[in-house]
Design an enzyme around this catalytic site. Structure first.
Site: not given
Length: 329
Positions: A61, A248, A217, A213, A63, A188
């Site tokens: 799903s 997304t 990244k 997160y 990207i 990100s």
């Protein structure tokens, strides 16, 4: 002195988040993509790559799916690495139908498990095919502290240790595709808000999934630099990129309020995947190994006055920790 340091730390955090918010709103939205796309060269995306073997993680799903479809459309042999068999099979069927390319295959692997990644790498190595492109797209943002069956914090396990283990285990197959092999890691823009830290699994009691997160990244960007240096004589190019703010399923699930606030202003998955595909297609002499890319151009890794640059010196000790975990989990 202690109070002064706390205040300085809080000021840095506030500045990073404010600067990121302004910079992101101007550049990371759909409007930013449309503005930047005025400089794109259509011929850059008209290249076909039959015979190239491409692995895309998290490909069912968002990207990852858009990347896999885009590569399949250009004639590549594409391996979709997915955790969920049912969703992976649906993506496989859709991509084959849409592109007419039957050289698209499904590989099941849970990126949160070092042992599963090792098992996948062992199976895949038996194919004895060169890997021209590895796209490290699979990732997640889990708001709560969740521990994997291997005793690891889930965000870190997937985004950092999973990415690291997959890449290291694919190096021998990437070497087979030298000098045209490349690894593209989907980071990100959130990494702008965080420096590197040795606290990889966020041991602090007040766990913050969004902050973890961002830390993850940032590690991906620093790892890309390190890989470029480590493997500079192996004929493998290493690139990190960020897709902007895309609409997304992952974003809708992990950041529902953000997704609602920016409804209609977020990029499509295809716009988010654009630079991944561009990095796959360009001659390596046009690219800089170790660099960070955004909207088909090299981008800064640090915001002005954000005080994140010096933290990259920690990468060697972080790699030591990852090596230890990947070997003995």
């Amino acid at each position: 002195f202690w109070c002064f340091n706390i205040k300085r730390f809080l000021l840095k955090q506030t500045w990073r988040k404010t600067a990121f918010g302004v910079f992101g709103y101007l550049n990371f939205t759909k409007a930013g993509f449309l503005d930047h796309s005025k400089k794109f060269k259509p011929e850059d995306m008209e290249i076909r790559i039959p015979g190239k073997n491409c692995i895309v993680t998290g490909a069912n799903s968002g990207i990852g799916y858009a990347t896999a479809e885009g590569l399949a459309n250009r004639g590549a042999t594409v391996y979709l690495v997915c955790r969920n068999k049912e969703k992976g099979e649906a993506a496989l069927s859709d991509i084959r139908t849409k592109t007419g390319n039957l050289n698209v295959y499904l590989e099941i692997c849970d990126l949160s498990s070092v042992n599963e990644i090792k098992s996948f790498a062992s199976r895949f190595s038996e194919k004895n095919v060169p890997v021209h492109v590895l796209v490290n797209n699979g990732g997640l943002l889990e708001q709560n502290r969740v521990t994997t069956s291997e005793g690891l914090e889930l965000n870190f396990a997937v985004n950092v240790l999973g990415t690291y283990t997959m890449t290291e285990l694919m190096v021998p197959l990437l070497e087979k595709a030298s000098p045209d092999a490349r690894v593209i890691t989907v980071s990100s823009g959130g990494m702008y808000t965080s420096p590197l830290t040795k606290d990889l699994q966020y041991s602090e009691s007040n766990f913050n999934g969004v902050e973890q997160y961002a830390r993850n990244k940032r590690v991906q960007v620093a790892l890309t630099e390190k890989w470029a240096e480590t493997y500079k004589n192996k004929g493998i190019g290493f690139y990190s990129m960020h897709p902007g703010w895309a609409e997304t399923p992952g974003v809708a699930k992990s950041l529902p309020s953000f997704s609602e606030s920016f409804s209609g202003k977020l990029r499509t998955s295809e716009e988010g995947a654009d630079t991944v595909i561009w990095l796959t297609l360009q001659p390596k002499e046009k690219l800089v190994s170790g660099a960070f890319y955004f909207d088909r151009a090299e981008a800064p890794k640090h915001l002005t006055f954000a005080c994140t640059r010096d933290s990259h010196a920690l990468i060697d000790s972080i790699v030591d920790s990852l090596n230890s975990m990947a070997s003995f989990v």
